[in-house]
Write a protein that holds these residues in place. Structure first.
Motif, PDB file in Angstrom:
ATOM      1  N   UNK A  11       0.925  -1.198  -0.041  1.00  0.00           N
ATOM      2  CA  UNK A  11       0.022  -0.143   0.014  1.00  0.00           C
ATOM      3  C   UNK A  11       0.974   0.995   0.205  1.00  0.00           C
ATOM      4  N   UNK A  12       0.486   2.053  -0.792  1.00  0.00           N
ATOM      5  CA  UNK A  12       1.207   3.429  -1.014  1.00  0.00           C
ATOM      6  C   UNK A  12       0.660   4.691  -0.476  1.00  0.00           C
ATOM      7  N   UNK A  13      -0.194   4.474   0.955  1.00  0.00           N
ATOM      8  CA  UNK A  13      -0.727   5.279   1.383  1.00  0.00           C
ATOM      9  C   UNK A  13       0.120   6.672   2.117  1.00  0.00           C
ATOM     10  N   UNK A  14      -0.215   7.653   1.957  1.00  0.00           N
ATOM     11  CA  UNK A  14       0.394   8.809   2.399  1.00  0.00           C
ATOM     12  C   UNK A  14       1.026   8.630   3.749  1.00  0.00           C
ATOM     13  N   UNK A  15       0.293   7.811   4.609  1.00  0.00           N
ATOM     14  CA  UNK A  15       0.572   7.419   5.938  1.00  0.00           C
ATOM     15  C   UNK A  15       1.870   6.862   6.085  1.00  0.00           C
ATOM     16  N   UNK A  16       2.251   6.053   5.107  1.00  0.00           N
ATOM     17  CA  UNK A  16       3.379   5.228   4.890  1.00  0.00           C
ATOM     18  C   UNK A  16       4.657   6.183   4.497  1.00  0.00           C
ATOM     19  N   UNK A  17       4.756   7.270   4.183  1.00  0.00           N
ATOM     20  CA  UNK A  17       5.775   8.109   3.864  1.00  0.00           C
ATOM     21  C   UNK A  17       6.857   8.120   5.026  1.00  0.00           C
ATOM     22  N   UNK A  34       0.967  -1.500  -4.562  1.00  0.00           N
ATOM     23  CA  UNK A  34      -0.067  -0.756  -4.757  1.00  0.00           C
ATOM     24  C   UNK A  34      -1.136  -0.696  -6.005  1.00  0.00           C
ATOM     25  N   UNK A  35      -2.473  -0.869  -5.932  1.00  0.00           N
ATOM     26  CA  UNK A  35      -3.211  -0.840  -6.821  1.00  0.00           C
ATOM     27  C   UNK A  35      -3.159   0.147  -7.834  1.00  0.00           C
ATOM     28  N   UNK A  36      -2.907   1.437  -7.340  1.00  0.00           N
ATOM     29  CA  UNK A  36      -3.296   2.867  -7.829  1.00  0.00           C
ATOM     30  C   UNK A  36      -1.991   3.114  -8.620  1.00  0.00           C
ATOM     31  N   UNK A  37      -2.311   3.657  -9.817  1.00  0.00           N
ATOM     32  CA  UNK A  37      -1.019   4.057 -10.835  1.00  0.00           C
ATOM     33  C   UNK A  37      -0.338   4.900 -10.339  1.00  0.00           C
ATOM     34  N   UNK A  38      -0.750   5.863  -9.346  1.00  0.00           N
ATOM     35  CA  UNK A  38      -0.012   6.865  -8.925  1.00  0.00           C
ATOM     36  C   UNK A  38      -0.068   7.131  -7.434  1.00  0.00           C
ATOM     37  N   UNK A  42       5.984   6.102  -3.528  1.00  0.00           N
ATOM     38  CA  UNK A  42       6.210   5.111  -4.594  1.00  0.00           C
ATOM     39  C   UNK A  42       7.514   4.396  -4.195  1.00  0.00           C
ATOM     40  N   UNK A  43       8.092   4.742  -3.115  1.00  0.00           N
ATOM     41  CA  UNK A  43       9.440   4.018  -2.569  1.00  0.00           C
ATOM     42  C   UNK A  43      10.533   4.110  -3.792  1.00  0.00           C
ATOM     43  N   UNK A  44      11.394   3.183  -3.976  1.00  0.00           N
ATOM     44  CA  UNK A  44      12.265   3.053  -4.801  1.00  0.00           C
ATOM     45  C   UNK A  44      11.729   2.346  -5.999  1.00  0.00           C
ATOM     46  N   UNK A  45      10.677   1.627  -5.986  1.00  0.00           N
ATOM     47  CA  UNK A  45       9.796   0.816  -7.069  1.00  0.00           C
ATOM     48  C   UNK A  45       8.601   0.638  -6.860  1.00  0.00           C
ATOM     49  N   UNK A  46       7.765   0.901  -7.897  1.00  0.00           N
ATOM     50  CA  UNK A  46       6.306   0.781  -7.488  1.00  0.00           C
ATOM     51  C   UNK A  46       5.744  -0.438  -8.552  1.00  0.00           C
ATOM     52  N   UNK A  47       5.223  -1.473  -7.921  1.00  0.00           N
ATOM     53  CA  UNK A  47       4.334  -2.281  -8.752  1.00  0.00           C
ATOM     54  C   UNK A  47       3.053  -2.039  -8.575  1.00  0.00           C
ATOM     55  N   UNK A  48       2.207  -1.920  -9.818  1.00  0.00           N
ATOM     56  CA  UNK A  48       0.738  -1.433  -9.527  1.00  0.00           C
ATOM     57  C   UNK A  48       0.169  -3.281  -9.783  1.00  0.00           C
ATOM     58  N   UNK A  49      -0.229  -3.527  -8.454  1.00  0.00           N
ATOM     59  CA  UNK A  49      -0.686  -4.932  -8.449  1.00  0.00           C
ATOM     60  C   UNK A  49      -1.829  -4.691  -7.226  1.00  0.00           C
ATOM     61  N   UNK A  50      -2.772  -5.694  -7.000  1.00  0.00           N
ATOM     62  CA  UNK A  50      -3.625  -5.580  -5.959  1.00  0.00           C
ATOM     63  C   UNK A  50      -2.660  -6.499  -4.858  1.00  0.00           C
TER      64      UNK A  50
END
Length: 66
Positions: A11-17, A34-38, A42-50
């Motif tokens: 999950x890429x929620x802003x609370x994880x920053x 994270x399922x969201x495209x943006x 985002x970390x070092x790498x983002x995978x758009x997956x559930x």
């Protein structure tokens, strides 16, 4: 060959920053799933997956050779 340790955030929620920044400070490569495209984080790498697709995530990890 030594690999950089990595951490997966589900999950890429802003609370994880803060968590993401702290992990990077300690030398981890952060992979955000994270399922969201943006996502907000985002970390070092983002995978758009559930995040509930455990089999798909494990398969992607095998392909990425982590």
């Amino acid at each position: 060959m030594e690999t950089q340790p990595y951490f997966i955030l589900f999950g890429g929620n802003m609370l994880c920053r803060g968590i993401c920044e702290r992990l990077q400070f300690f030398g981890y490569k952060v992979l955000v799933v994270d399922w969201n495209a943006c996502p907000a984080v985002r970390g070092d790498e983002h995978w758009q997956m559930d995040v509930k697709d455990a089999a798909g995530i494990l398969q992607a990890l095998e392909k990425a050779a982590y």
